[in-house]
Write a protein that holds these residues in place. Structure first.
Motif, PDB file in Angstrom:
ATOM      1  N   ASN A   5      23.451  34.280 -15.960  1.00  0.00           N
ATOM      2  CA  ASN A   5      23.487  35.693 -16.297  1.00  0.00           C
ATOM      3  C   ASN A   5      22.448  36.409 -15.462  1.00  0.00           C
ATOM      4  OD1 ASN A   5      22.950  38.263 -17.865  1.00  0.00           O
ATOM      5  ND2 ASN A   5      24.621  37.381 -19.083  1.00  0.00           N
ATOM      6  N   ALA A   6      22.823  37.580 -14.933  1.00  0.00           N
ATOM      7  CA  ALA A   6      21.930  38.310 -14.039  1.00  0.00           C
ATOM      8  C   ALA A   6      20.748  38.920 -14.777  1.00  0.00           C
ATOM      9  CB  ALA A   6      22.712  39.396 -13.310  1.00  0.00           C
ATOM     10  N   ALA A   7      20.824  39.019 -16.107  1.00  0.00           N
ATOM     11  CA  ALA A   7      19.754  39.634 -16.897  1.00  0.00           C
ATOM     12  C   ALA A   7      19.233  38.612 -17.905  1.00  0.00           C
ATOM     13  CB  ALA A   7      20.255  40.882 -17.610  1.00  0.00           C
ATOM     14  N   PRO A   8      18.303  37.760 -17.505  1.00  0.00           N
ATOM     15  CA  PRO A   8      17.819  36.736 -18.423  1.00  0.00           C
ATOM     16  C   PRO A   8      17.020  37.327 -19.580  1.00  0.00           C
ATOM     17  CG  PRO A   8      16.468  36.781 -16.454  1.00  0.00           C
ATOM     18  CD  PRO A   8      17.627  37.711 -16.208  1.00  0.00           C
ATOM     19  N   ILE A 106      18.849  31.553 -28.529  1.00  0.00           N
ATOM     20  CA  ILE A 106      20.250  31.596 -28.090  1.00  0.00           C
ATOM     21  C   ILE A 106      21.081  32.516 -28.970  1.00  0.00           C
ATOM     22  CG2 ILE A 106      22.365  30.216 -27.907  1.00  0.00           C
ATOM     23  CD1 ILE A 106      20.598  27.861 -27.023  1.00  0.00           C
ATOM     24  N   GLU A 107      20.879  32.416 -30.299  1.00  0.00           N
ATOM     25  CA  GLU A 107      21.756  33.128 -31.225  1.00  0.00           C
ATOM     26  C   GLU A 107      21.303  34.556 -31.525  1.00  0.00           C
ATOM     27  OE1 GLU A 107      22.043  30.785 -34.747  1.00  0.00           O
ATOM     28  OE2 GLU A 107      23.095  29.117 -33.753  1.00  0.00           O
ATOM     29  N   GLU A 108      20.001  34.822 -31.451  1.00  0.00           N
ATOM     30  CA  GLU A 108      19.492  36.110 -31.918  1.00  0.00           C
ATOM     31  C   GLU A 108      18.995  37.029 -30.805  1.00  0.00           C
ATOM     32  OE1 GLU A 108      19.815  37.060 -34.906  1.00  0.00           O
ATOM     33  OE2 GLU A 108      20.257  35.204 -35.977  1.00  0.00           O
ATOM     34  N   LEU A 109      18.878  36.486 -29.582  1.00  0.00           N
ATOM     35  CA  LEU A 109      18.373  37.296 -28.461  1.00  0.00           C
ATOM     36  C   LEU A 109      19.431  37.315 -27.367  1.00  0.00           C
ATOM     37  CD1 LEU A 109      15.745  38.818 -27.619  1.00  0.00           C
ATOM     38  CD2 LEU A 109      15.127  36.760 -26.344  1.00  0.00           C
ATOM     39  N   ALA A 110      20.025  38.466 -27.160  1.00  0.00           N
ATOM     40  CA  ALA A 110      21.085  38.582 -26.158  1.00  0.00           C
ATOM     41  C   ALA A 110      20.490  38.562 -24.756  1.00  0.00           C
ATOM     42  CB  ALA A 110      21.872  39.874 -26.375  1.00  0.00           C
ATOM     43  N   PRO A 111      21.284  38.124 -23.756  1.00  0.00           N
ATOM     44  CA  PRO A 111      20.802  38.193 -22.373  1.00  0.00           C
ATOM     45  C   PRO A 111      20.348  39.614 -22.036  1.00  0.00           C
ATOM     46  CG  PRO A 111      22.819  36.915 -22.478  1.00  0.00           C
ATOM     47  CD  PRO A 111      22.615  37.494 -23.850  1.00  0.00           C
ATOM     48  N   GLY A 112      19.190  39.712 -21.404  1.00  0.00           N
ATOM     49  CA  GLY A 112      18.627  41.008 -21.048  1.00  0.00           C
ATOM     50  C   GLY A 112      17.696  41.586 -22.093  1.00  0.00           C
ATOM     51  N   LEU A 130       3.248  28.006 -26.785  1.00  0.00           N
ATOM     52  CA  LEU A 130       3.478  27.875 -25.349  1.00  0.00           C
ATOM     53  C   LEU A 130       4.092  26.522 -25.003  1.00  0.00           C
ATOM     54  CD1 LEU A 130       0.259  29.564 -23.896  1.00  0.00           C
ATOM     55  CD2 LEU A 130       2.551  30.531 -24.155  1.00  0.00           C
ATOM     56  N   ALA A 131       3.605  25.458 -25.639  1.00  0.00           N
ATOM     57  CA  ALA A 131       4.166  24.124 -25.374  1.00  0.00           C
ATOM     58  C   ALA A 131       5.624  24.056 -25.824  1.00  0.00           C
ATOM     59  CB  ALA A 131       3.338  23.063 -26.096  1.00  0.00           C
ATOM     60  N   ILE A 132       5.947  24.711 -26.936  1.00  0.00           N
ATOM     61  CA  ILE A 132       7.321  24.710 -27.443  1.00  0.00           C
ATOM     62  C   ILE A 132       8.244  25.454 -26.482  1.00  0.00           C
ATOM     63  CG2 ILE A 132       8.761  25.727 -29.255  1.00  0.00           C
ATOM     64  CD1 ILE A 132       6.495  24.904 -31.204  1.00  0.00           C
ATOM     65  N   LEU A 133       7.807  26.585 -25.966  1.00  0.00           N
ATOM     66  CA  LEU A 133       8.640  27.324 -25.024  1.00  0.00           C
ATOM     67  C   LEU A 133       8.865  26.534 -23.730  1.00  0.00           C
ATOM     68  CD1 LEU A 133       7.293  30.980 -25.437  1.00  0.00           C
ATOM     69  CD2 LEU A 133       9.412  30.004 -26.331  1.00  0.00           C
ATOM     70  N   GLU A 134       7.840  25.810 -23.281  1.00  0.00           N
ATOM     71  CA  GLU A 134       8.012  24.969 -22.094  1.00  0.00           C
ATOM     72  C   GLU A 134       9.020  23.861 -22.367  1.00  0.00           C
ATOM     73  OE1 GLU A 134       7.031  25.297 -19.028  1.00  0.00           O
ATOM     74  OE2 GLU A 134       5.992  27.170 -19.490  1.00  0.00           O
ATOM     75  N   ASP A 135       8.980  23.289 -23.572  1.00  0.00           N
ATOM     76  CA  ASP A 135       9.950  22.269 -23.968  1.00  0.00           C
ATOM     77  C   ASP A 135      11.366  22.836 -23.885  1.00  0.00           C
ATOM     78  OD1 ASP A 135      11.551  20.368 -25.226  1.00  0.00           O
ATOM     79  OD2 ASP A 135      10.260  20.129 -26.965  1.00  0.00           O
ATOM     80  N   GLY A 140      16.885  23.296 -20.352  1.00  0.00           N
ATOM     81  CA  GLY A 140      17.872  23.954 -19.513  1.00  0.00           C
ATOM     82  C   GLY A 140      19.054  24.547 -20.241  1.00  0.00           C
ATOM     83  N   THR A 141      18.931  24.740 -21.554  1.00  0.00           N
ATOM     84  CA  THR A 141      20.052  25.268 -22.330  1.00  0.00           C
ATOM     85  C   THR A 141      20.095  26.789 -22.359  1.00  0.00           C
ATOM     86  OG1 THR A 141      18.695  25.113 -24.322  1.00  0.00           O
ATOM     87  CG2 THR A 141      20.173  23.260 -23.839  1.00  0.00           C
ATOM     88  N   VAL A 142      18.959  27.439 -22.117  1.00  0.00           N
ATOM     89  CA  VAL A 142      18.901  28.894 -22.163  1.00  0.00           C
ATOM     90  C   VAL A 142      17.865  29.369 -21.145  1.00  0.00           C
ATOM     91  CG1 VAL A 142      17.237  28.811 -24.080  1.00  0.00           C
ATOM     92  CG2 VAL A 142      18.533  30.911 -23.641  1.00  0.00           C
ATOM     93  N   ASP A 143      18.212  30.406 -20.424  1.00  0.00           N
ATOM     94  CA  ASP A 143      17.346  30.919 -19.363  1.00  0.00           C
ATOM     95  C   ASP A 143      16.515  32.073 -19.902  1.00  0.00           C
ATOM     96  OD1 ASP A 143      16.218  31.372 -16.896  1.00  0.00           O
ATOM     97  OD2 ASP A 143      17.854  32.672 -16.207  1.00  0.00           O
ATOM     98  N   PHE A 144      15.210  31.971 -19.745  1.00  0.00           N
ATOM     99  CA  PHE A 144      14.330  33.078 -20.153  1.00  0.00           C
ATOM    100  C   PHE A 144      13.015  32.986 -19.391  1.00  0.00           C
ATOM    101  CE2 PHE A 144      13.334  29.591 -23.030  1.00  0.00           C
ATOM    102  CZ  PHE A 144      11.953  29.580 -23.060  1.00  0.00           C
TER     103      PHE A 144
END
Length: 276
Positions: A5-8, A106-112, A130-135, A140-144
């Motif tokens: 998606n062009a708008a992560p 994935i479910e509550e935050l739309a791309p962009g 921070l460690a959880i977000l890096e995990d 690789g399941t969601v781009d942010f």
């Protein structure tokens, strides 16, 4: 595979201070106003006041529309206090936390869109976000992307409330969880800040000529402060901790230990075991 998606999505990790709503920095307030969704992992009924405080902070500083998405924080095995078993228990808990946060993103935050986690104190000091977000990113399941906004830690708030510096001239500061302090006192390691001490390790350190600056619920209306020679006040701190835990169902406290000197060991006004 991560979605194309062009708008992560973007995640803000915002330090919200030690408890006083006025601890929010201007940068934190500006960051909060960028977010459309706030993620909160609840700590159960006994810590509902922590969730309420987050909501109060949002209500005070935000005027535009936003959503709060809550989920239950997973159970953690706190019986493992030593070495590899402790590390394994923490990694297991963080992995299950990452499962929940991954689903929420994935479910509550739309791309962009921009979401946020409000973190007690500062995100860089004994916090798992921070460690959880890096995990999650590594999966690789969601781009942010994510940005960190520092906050006032309980350590700096403790020093401010006692009106002392954390270090003395030419001396280092050692910051440690109580679990490590129980394994051995770091001799000649400067001044020692202790966090996450559920076992009251300070009671094992009497007879060393130490002074303690202790605080619980720092920055909240329930704040308790005690300062004095450890040999004289250790028992009082233990009683105050027990009474406060019974009253609130939980306790968060931090303390500074240092060798006693006449010049530096002057307790702050109000640091007598009563709320400051």
């Amino acid at each position: 595979m991560a979605e194309n998606n062009a708008a992560p999505r973007h995640i803000l990790v915002i330090g919200m201070g030690a408890g006083d709503p006025d601890h929010l920095t201007l940068a934190a307030v500006k960051a909060m106003r960028r977010a459309e969704v706030f993620f909160v992992l609840g700590k159960g009924r006994e810590k509902e006041s922590l969730t309420r405080l987050r909501r109060d902070i949002l209500d005070e500083h935000l005027t535009g529309p936003y959503r709060v998405v809550e989920a239950e924080d997973p159970w953690r095995d706190r019986t493992q206090d030593d070495g590899a078993r402790y590390t394994s228990a923490v990694h297991d808990w963080r992995h299950r936390r990452a499962d929940i946060c991954e689903r929420l993103i994935i479910e509550e935050l739309a791309p962009g869109e921009c979401g946020a986690f409000l973190v007690w104190g500062d995100p860089s000091l004994y916090d798992s976000t921070l460690a959880i977000l890096e995990d999650i990113r590594d999966r690789g399941t969601v781009d942010f992307g994510h940005t960190v906004v520092p906050g006032i830690s309980s350590v700096s708030a403790l020093a401010a409330r006692h009106r002392v510096t954390l270090n003395r001239v030419g001396r280092p500061i050692h910051i440690t969880p109580g679990r490590r302090l129980a394994q051995g006192f770091p001799e000649d390691d400067g001044d020692i800040v202790v966090m996450l001490d559920g076992h009251e390790t300070f009671t094992q350190l009497t007879g060393r000529g130490l002074w303690i600056h202790w605080g619980a619920y720092i920055g909240t209306p329930d704040e308790i402060l005690v300062s004095g020679p450890l040999d004289e006040v250790a028992g009082r701190i233990s009683r105050l901790r027990a009474e406060a835990r019974e009253r609130h169902g939980w306790i968060m406290d931090t303390y500074l230990l240092r060798q006693s000197t006449e010049e530096t060991d002057r307790p702050a006004a109000g640091a007598d075991g009563a709320p400051g």
